[in-house]
Design an enzyme around this catalytic site. Structure first.
Site, PDB file in Angstrom:
ATOM      1  N   CYS A   1      21.639 -59.051  46.075  1.00  0.00           N
ATOM      2  CA  CYS A   1      21.161 -57.957  46.923  1.00  0.00           C
ATOM      3  C   CYS A   1      20.428 -57.013  45.985  1.00  0.00           C
ATOM      4  CB  CYS A   1      22.341 -57.233  47.580  1.00  0.00           C
ATOM      5  SG  CYS A   1      21.861 -55.673  48.380  1.00  0.00           S
ATOM      6  N   THR A   2      19.231 -56.604  46.362  1.00  0.00           N
ATOM      7  CA  THR A   2      18.426 -55.818  45.421  1.00  0.00           C
ATOM      8  C   THR A   2      18.950 -54.393  45.231  1.00  0.00           C
ATOM      9  OG1 THR A   2      16.871 -55.370  47.231  1.00  0.00           O
ATOM     10  CG2 THR A   2      16.323 -57.170  45.712  1.00  0.00           C
ATOM     11  N   HIS A   3      19.926 -53.990  46.046  1.00  0.00           N
ATOM     12  CA  HIS A   3      20.578 -52.699  45.784  1.00  0.00           C
ATOM     13  C   HIS A   3      21.576 -52.808  44.614  1.00  0.00           C
ATOM     14  CE1 HIS A   3      19.132 -51.573  49.790  1.00  0.00           C
ATOM     15  NE2 HIS A   3      19.576 -50.346  49.615  1.00  0.00           N
TER      16      HIS A   3
ATOM     17  N   TYR B   1      20.585 -53.695  56.632  1.00  0.00           N
ATOM     18  CA  TYR B   1      20.276 -54.898  57.408  1.00  0.00           C
ATOM     19  C   TYR B   1      21.460 -55.887  57.396  1.00  0.00           C
ATOM     20  CZ  TYR B   1      15.153 -54.258  57.895  1.00  0.00           C
ATOM     21  OH  TYR B   1      13.891 -53.835  58.235  1.00  0.00           O
ATOM     22  N   GLY B   2      22.284 -55.766  56.358  1.00  0.00           N
ATOM     23  CA  GLY B   2      23.290 -56.792  56.093  1.00  0.00           C
ATOM     24  C   GLY B   2      24.340 -56.985  57.161  1.00  0.00           C
TER      25      GLY B   2
ATOM     26  N   CYS C   1      14.206 -58.067  49.359  1.00  0.00           N
ATOM     27  CA  CYS C   1      15.448 -57.890  50.116  1.00  0.00           C
ATOM     28  C   CYS C   1      16.017 -59.286  50.342  1.00  0.00           C
ATOM     29  CB  CYS C   1      15.114 -57.230  51.449  1.00  0.00           C
ATOM     30  SG  CYS C   1      16.515 -57.107  52.568  1.00  0.00           S
ATOM     31  N   ASN C   2      17.189 -59.515  49.791  1.00  0.00           N
ATOM     32  CA  ASN C   2      17.805 -60.845  49.943  1.00  0.00           C
ATOM     33  C   ASN C   2      18.169 -61.126  51.384  1.00  0.00           C
ATOM     34  OD1 ASN C   2      18.602 -62.048  47.063  1.00  0.00           O
ATOM     35  ND2 ASN C   2      18.605 -59.822  47.020  1.00  0.00           N
ATOM     36  N   THR C   3      18.581 -60.075  52.097  1.00  0.00           N
ATOM     37  CA  THR C   3      19.022 -60.276  53.475  1.00  0.00           C
ATOM     38  C   THR C   3      17.859 -60.770  54.320  1.00  0.00           C
ATOM     39  OG1 THR C   3      20.604 -58.503  53.090  1.00  0.00           O
ATOM     40  CG2 THR C   3      20.242 -59.163  55.370  1.00  0.00           C
TER      41      THR C   3
ATOM     42  N   ASP D   1      11.672 -53.636  51.467  1.00  0.00           N
ATOM     43  CA  ASP D   1      13.146 -53.713  51.486  1.00  0.00           C
ATOM     44  C   ASP D   1      13.653 -52.898  52.666  1.00  0.00           C
ATOM     45  OD1 ASP D   1      15.778 -54.391  50.580  1.00  0.00           O
ATOM     46  OD2 ASP D   1      15.984 -52.369  49.783  1.00  0.00           O
ATOM     47  N   SER D   2      14.899 -53.160  53.041  1.00  0.00           N
ATOM     48  CA  SER D   2      15.512 -52.383  54.105  1.00  0.00           C
ATOM     49  C   SER D   2      15.663 -50.914  53.699  1.00  0.00           C
ATOM     50  CB  SER D   2      16.893 -52.950  54.424  1.00  0.00           C
ATOM     51  OG  SER D   2      17.702 -52.878  53.264  1.00  0.00           O
TER      52      SER D   2
ATOM     53  N   GLU E   1      22.859 -46.219  49.785  1.00  0.00           N
ATOM     54  CA  GLU E   1      21.832 -45.493  50.553  1.00  0.00           C
ATOM     55  C   GLU E   1      22.242 -44.028  50.748  1.00  0.00           C
ATOM     56  OE1 GLU E   1      18.715 -46.421  52.283  1.00  0.00           O
ATOM     57  OE2 GLU E   1      18.760 -48.056  50.842  1.00  0.00           O
TER      58      GLU E   1
HETATM   59  N1  DGL Z   1      18.471 -54.756  49.421  1.00  0.00           N
HETATM   60  C1  DGL Z   1      18.868 -55.572  50.556  1.00  0.00           C
HETATM   61  C2  DGL Z   1      19.206 -56.972  50.061  1.00  0.00           C
HETATM   62  O1  DGL Z   1      18.699 -57.360  49.012  1.00  0.00           O
HETATM   63  C3  DGL Z   1      19.940 -54.839  51.292  1.00  0.00           C
HETATM   64  C4  DGL Z   1      20.200 -55.347  52.636  1.00  0.00           C
HETATM   65  C5  DGL Z   1      20.840 -54.368  53.589  1.00  0.00           C
HETATM   66  O2  DGL Z   1      20.141 -53.452  54.026  1.00  0.00           O
HETATM   67  O3  DGL Z   1      22.024 -54.559  53.943  1.00  0.00           O
HETATM   68  O4  DGL Z   1      19.916 -57.717  50.685  1.00  0.00           O
END
Ligand code: DGL
Length: 270
Positions: free
Chosen positions: A194-196, A39-40, A70-72, A7-8, A162
């Site tokens: 988004c996994t966050h 990353y988004g 990470c979905n992004t 993940d990011s 974060e």
């Molecule tokens: N957990 C990432 C996701 O699922 C976060 C992406 C990000 O860093 O913006 O998209």
């Protein structure tokens, strides 16, 4: 060897937690690219390059199979990685498809033509890059017809999580839910894309109201990985050694991770 989980930043720990509970005898190597999160707000090229670098690092750890938790990255980089970059003896899988299969009442890997499903109005909450990619709508269209998706780019939320600023994250989430409800007043289901976001699931559910079914990915991804490894055991090595890698500050990231996982974890510099 073990399965790689990328993940990011910290969000993929929500997936890792479910994976270790579902597959307690497997090893997992987690890679958080905290130095480059979020990353988004990055371009698709940037996300592709960072995700490839992290995946290579996980291959170096003996992880032939890497889950982009990470979905992004799954939305903006995975297709290009699979088509142009991943060698035949390795696998990189994303987190979108298990969720969409659950939403559209499909068994894993059911590739039959799209059909009508019970859910008609879906709210998608995701990062700006995930929303811009339209990957969710594309994958959904392969499986379902007649589903109206309203997507809300949730700027700022990953950054706040974060930084450990839950008050800011909550305020941002409430305003993003309000913005979405102005365009879709009565969603039947909401996808935390988004996994966050599962770290703030209660806030999403509260802002959406009890009548909205909230889908998050962790358990769905864990079930689907268990199924995948039964069908493709060759992508799992014999070892069970788990470790945590970060491009950020290992001590700071470890402290935040302990709060999320509620157990001691020690991150090493990637
Ligand atoms: N957990 C990432 C996701 O699922 C976060 C992406 C990000 O860093 O913006 O998209």
């Amino acid at each position: 060897m073990a399965v790689g989980v990328f993940d990011s930043g910290l969000g993929g720990l929500t997936v890792l937690d479910a994976l270790t509970k579902r597959l307690p005898d497997k090893g997992f190597v987690y890679f958080g690219d905290n130095a480059h999160a979020p990353y988004g707000v990055r371009t698709a090229d940037d996300i592709f390059n960072l995700t490839c670098a992290a995946t290579e690092r996980l291959w170096d750890e003996g992880c032939d199979l890497v889950i982009l938790a990470c979905n992004t990255a799954s939305a903006a980089a995975l297709k290009r990685m699979q088509e142009t970059w991943v060698p035949p003896e390795k696998r990189v899988l994303g987190v979108f498809v298990p969720l969409i299969e659950a939403l559209t009442e499909r068994q894993w890997g059911d590739n039959s033509p799209p059909r009508e499903v019970a859910v008609k109005h879906v709210a998608l909450f995701a990062t700006p890059a995930t929303v811009a990619s339209r990957a969710f709508q594309r994958e959904l269209a392969f499986r379902a017809i007649g589903v109206d998706v309203e997507a809300q780019p949730c700027g700022g939320v990953v950054d706040a999580i974060e930084q450990g600023d839950d008050i800011l994250a909550e305020a941002l989430i409430r305003s993003h839910v309000e913005a979405l409800k102005r365009r879709m007043p009565h969603p039947q289901a909401a996808v935390l894309g988004c996994t966050h976001y599962p770290l703030m699931e209660k806030v999403f559910q509260d802002a959406l109201g009890a009548g909205v079914k909230v889908y998050s990915q962790a358990d769905l991804v864990a079930e689907s990985l268990a199924d995948y490894l039964t069908r493709r055991p060759q992508f799992l090595g014999a070892g069970t050694q788990s470790k945590f890698l970060t491009t950020g500050d290992p001590a700071g990231v470890s402290n935040k991770a302990i709060q999320i996982l509620r157990r001691k974890v020690v991150f090493e510099a990637a």
